[in-house]
Enzyme design. Sequence first.
Site, mmCIF file in Angstrom:
data_model
loop_
_atom_site.group_PDB
_atom_site.id
_atom_site.type_symbol
_atom_site.label_atom_id
_atom_site.label_comp_id
_atom_site.label_asym_id
_atom_site.label_seq_id
_atom_site.Cartn_x
_atom_site.Cartn_y
_atom_site.Cartn_z
ATOM 1 C CE LYS A 22 -30.522 6.403 115.912
ATOM 2 N NZ LYS A 22 -30.242 7.354 116.993
ATOM 3 C CG ASN A 23 -28.617 5.070 119.385
ATOM 4 O OD1 ASN A 23 -28.506 5.916 118.500
ATOM 5 N ND2 ASN A 23 -29.727 4.911 120.090
ATOM 6 C CB CYS A 117 -34.994 17.067 120.149
ATOM 7 S SG CYS A 117 -35.004 15.657 121.225
ATOM 8 N NE ARG A 122 -32.388 13.393 123.835
ATOM 9 C CZ ARG A 122 -32.155 12.677 122.745
ATOM 10 N NH1 ARG A 122 -32.834 12.904 121.643
ATOM 11 N NH2 ARG A 122 -31.237 11.732 122.755
ATOM 12 C CG ASP A 306 -34.324 4.515 121.917
ATOM 13 O OD1 ASP A 306 -34.817 5.601 122.251
ATOM 14 O OD2 ASP A 306 -33.096 4.332 121.793
ATOM 15 N NE ARG A 398 -32.152 11.968 113.285
ATOM 16 C CZ ARG A 398 -32.147 12.464 114.516
ATOM 17 N NH1 ARG A 398 -33.179 13.140 114.937
ATOM 18 N NH2 ARG A 398 -31.123 12.294 115.300
HETATM 19 N N1 EPU Z 1 -30.072 13.878 130.748
HETATM 20 C C1 EPU Z 1 -29.841 14.973 131.540
HETATM 21 N N2 EPU Z 1 -28.579 15.517 131.550
HETATM 22 C C2 EPU Z 1 -27.571 14.999 130.792
HETATM 23 C C3 EPU Z 1 -27.818 13.887 129.991
HETATM 24 C C4 EPU Z 1 -29.084 13.329 129.983
HETATM 25 O O1 EPU Z 1 -30.727 15.466 132.240
HETATM 26 O O2 EPU Z 1 -26.457 15.540 130.847
HETATM 27 C C5 EPU Z 1 -31.416 13.241 130.757
HETATM 28 C C6 EPU Z 1 -32.094 13.258 129.407
HETATM 29 O O3 EPU Z 1 -32.745 14.483 129.167
HETATM 30 C C7 EPU Z 1 -33.022 12.073 129.528
HETATM 31 C C8 EPU Z 1 -32.226 11.076 130.375
HETATM 32 O O4 EPU Z 1 -31.239 11.860 131.034
HETATM 33 O O5 EPU Z 1 -34.174 12.468 130.226
HETATM 34 C C9 EPU Z 1 -31.532 9.977 129.629
HETATM 35 O O6 EPU Z 1 -30.858 10.512 128.506
HETATM 36 P P1 EPU Z 1 -29.543 9.898 127.897
HETATM 37 O O7 EPU Z 1 -28.430 10.865 128.064
HETATM 38 O O8 EPU Z 1 -29.320 8.508 128.371
HETATM 39 O O9 EPU Z 1 -29.899 9.870 126.356
HETATM 40 P P2 EPU Z 1 -28.901 10.119 125.186
HETATM 41 O O10 EPU Z 1 -27.579 9.566 125.553
HETATM 42 O O11 EPU Z 1 -28.982 11.512 124.709
HETATM 43 C C10 EPU Z 1 -29.272 7.811 123.996
HETATM 44 C C11 EPU Z 1 -29.764 7.368 122.661
HETATM 45 C C12 EPU Z 1 -31.274 7.634 122.568
HETATM 46 C C13 EPU Z 1 -31.952 6.855 123.686
HETATM 47 C C14 EPU Z 1 -31.387 7.275 125.024
HETATM 48 C C15 EPU Z 1 -31.942 6.489 126.189
HETATM 49 C C16 EPU Z 1 -27.822 7.740 121.281
HETATM 50 C C17 EPU Z 1 -27.186 8.506 120.194
HETATM 51 N N3 EPU Z 1 -29.067 8.115 121.620
HETATM 52 O O12 EPU Z 1 -29.547 9.216 124.053
HETATM 53 O O13 EPU Z 1 -31.679 7.124 121.321
HETATM 54 O O14 EPU Z 1 -33.329 7.134 123.673
HETATM 55 O O15 EPU Z 1 -29.950 7.103 125.033
HETATM 56 O O16 EPU Z 1 -31.723 5.143 126.018
HETATM 57 O O17 EPU Z 1 -27.245 6.807 121.812
HETATM 58 C C18 EPU Z 1 -33.051 6.965 119.416
HETATM 59 O O18 EPU Z 1 -32.210 6.186 118.919
HETATM 60 O O19 EPU Z 1 -34.194 7.119 118.923
HETATM 61 C C19 EPU Z 1 -32.710 7.714 120.614
HETATM 62 C C20 EPU Z 1 -33.365 8.807 120.984
#
Ligand code: EPU
Length: 425
Positions: A22-23, A117, A122, A306, A398
Site C-alpha cells: 500500500k505505502n 487521526c 501528524r 506499523d 484500508r
Molecule cells: N511528522 C511531523 N511533521 C511532518 C511529517 C511528519 O511532525 O511534516 C511526524 C509525524 O507526526 C510522525 C513522524 O513525523 O510523528 C513520522 O511520520 P511520517 O511522516 O514518517 O509518516 P507518514 O509519512 O505520514 C508513513 C506511512 C505510515 C507509517 C509512517 C511511519 C504512508 C502512506 N504512510 O506515514 O503508514 O506509519 O510512514 O513509518 O506511507 C500505515 O500504513 O498503517 C501507516 C500509518
Amino acid sequence: MDKIIIEGNGPLAGSVKISGAKNAALPMFAATLLAPGATVLENVPDLMDTRTIAKLVEVLGARIEKTDDSTYAIDCVEIKNHEAPYSLVKTMRASCLVLGPLLARLGRAKVSLPGGCAIGERPIDQHLKGLSALGATIDLSHGYVDIHTSSRLKGARITMDIITVTGVMNIMMAAVLADGETVIENAAREPEVIALADFLRSMGANIKGDGTATITIEGVTSLKPASTTIIPDRIEAGTFMVAAAITGGDVTITNANPKHMSALSGKLKEAGCEISADDSKIHVLAKNGIEAVNVTTAPYPGFPTDMQAQFMALMSMARGASVIEETIFENRFMHVAELKRMGADIKLSGNSAMIKGIKKLSGAEVMATDLRASASLVLAGLSAEGRTVISRVYHLDRGYELMEKKLEKLGAIIRREPSGESKKQ
Ligand code: EPU
C-alpha cells in the site's frame, strides 16, 4: 459496518502470498502526475486506500482504467485541476502526496489539510518546509494548504527536522523537475522511498543516495511516463509472520522481500521462532512457544511502528514481561484497551507499554480503531480461546487485501459478516 468473527483454533500452516505494498503504491499514483502520458502500475493491492488515490488522481484530470484486479493504466496527458478536495483527503491522509507532483507540473497545488487521526496529530510542516525551500509560496487558509510558484522551482539544500516518509517523497517529487541540485538531509530510508526513487529514475529523473540519509536530486526539464510493479508489502508480510508466531504455526510467506524484514525477523528469532528465507520467501516456525522481548519502534531499518500493535498482541501471550516503546507516533496505543478486553495484562506509561504475558487470551467483542490496531486484534483473536468479534473492520480494509481469505487458507476459522447480515437472520 462489516464485522470479522474468529474462532481461536490451532496453529496456522501452509503458504500465503503477499500483495503489493500500500505505502509504495500510493506515492506511485501521485508520481504519475509528473509526466504527460500513459503509465501502467502493476501489483497494486486492491484496497480502500489505493481506490481513494486512484479517484484523487482522476479528479485531478487523469484517465484511469483498472485492467485487472491489480493493474491500473493511468493516462496523465491532461492534468488541469490542482485541487484535492476535503471529501477525499479526509478519508486518507496520504492524499497530500499529490502536493509535490502538482506543484512541479502545474506550479500550483491546493490540498485540504489532513487533520489529526487515531494514531497522532501528524502535521505536514516538514513537507511544507521542503517545498518552500524549493521556492514555493505557501498559504494556509480555510482548512486548505495552497502552494504556488510563478517560476520553475529551484534546487535547494534541505535538512529535515525529523525523519518523515511521505515528507521526503513529496520533496523528491517536486525536486525532480526543479532547476539545479536538491540535497535532502536526514531523509527517510524506507524501502518505499527507494521504490519511488526507482520509478522516478525510470521516468528520467536524476536521483542518487535514496536508501541513505542524504538524497541528491539533479532536476531535469521534463519526465516521460514509465511503468512499474509495486514492491511486496513488508507490513502485510510481517503481520503474517506474527500470525504464524502467535498460533505456534508453520507458515511460508511468498512474494515477499526478506531483506525488508530484518528488524522484525530479528525480534521473532529472539522470541524463539525459527526463521529462514530465500530471495522471495520467508518461513516461520514457532513450535516452542514465545519468549518476551523488548521492542522500540524507529524509522527504517529499525523496528517499524506499523508492526508495533501486532507485536504487542504476540507479547500479550509470551512467557515473561516485555516493554514496547513507541517513538514515531504519540498516540499509537489505541489497541491496548481492546487487547485488555481479551485478558491481556498491559500497563501504559507515556510512550511505553509494559506487557506481562498470559497463557491464553480470551475471545471477546472488540472494536478496530485504526489499520494496524485492527490487525493486532485479528492476531489476538486467532490465538484466543473462544470467539472474537471485531467490529469496524473498514479500518482493516484500508491496508490488507483479502486478509480473512488468506488466513482461512492457512487454517484459521474466520469469516466476515457483512453489515446488516445479523439483522436479516
Ligand atoms: N511528522 C511531523 N511533521 C511532518 C511529517 C511528519 O511532525 O511534516 C511526524 C509525524 O507526526 C510522525 C513522524 O513525523 O510523528 C513520522 O511520520 P511520517 O511522516 O514518517 O509518516 P507518514 O509519512 O505520514 C508513513 C506511512 C505510515 C507509517 C509512517 C511511519 C504512508 C502512506 N504512510 O506515514 O503508514 O506509519 O510512514 O513509518 O506511507 C500505515 O500504513 O498503517 C501507516 C500509518
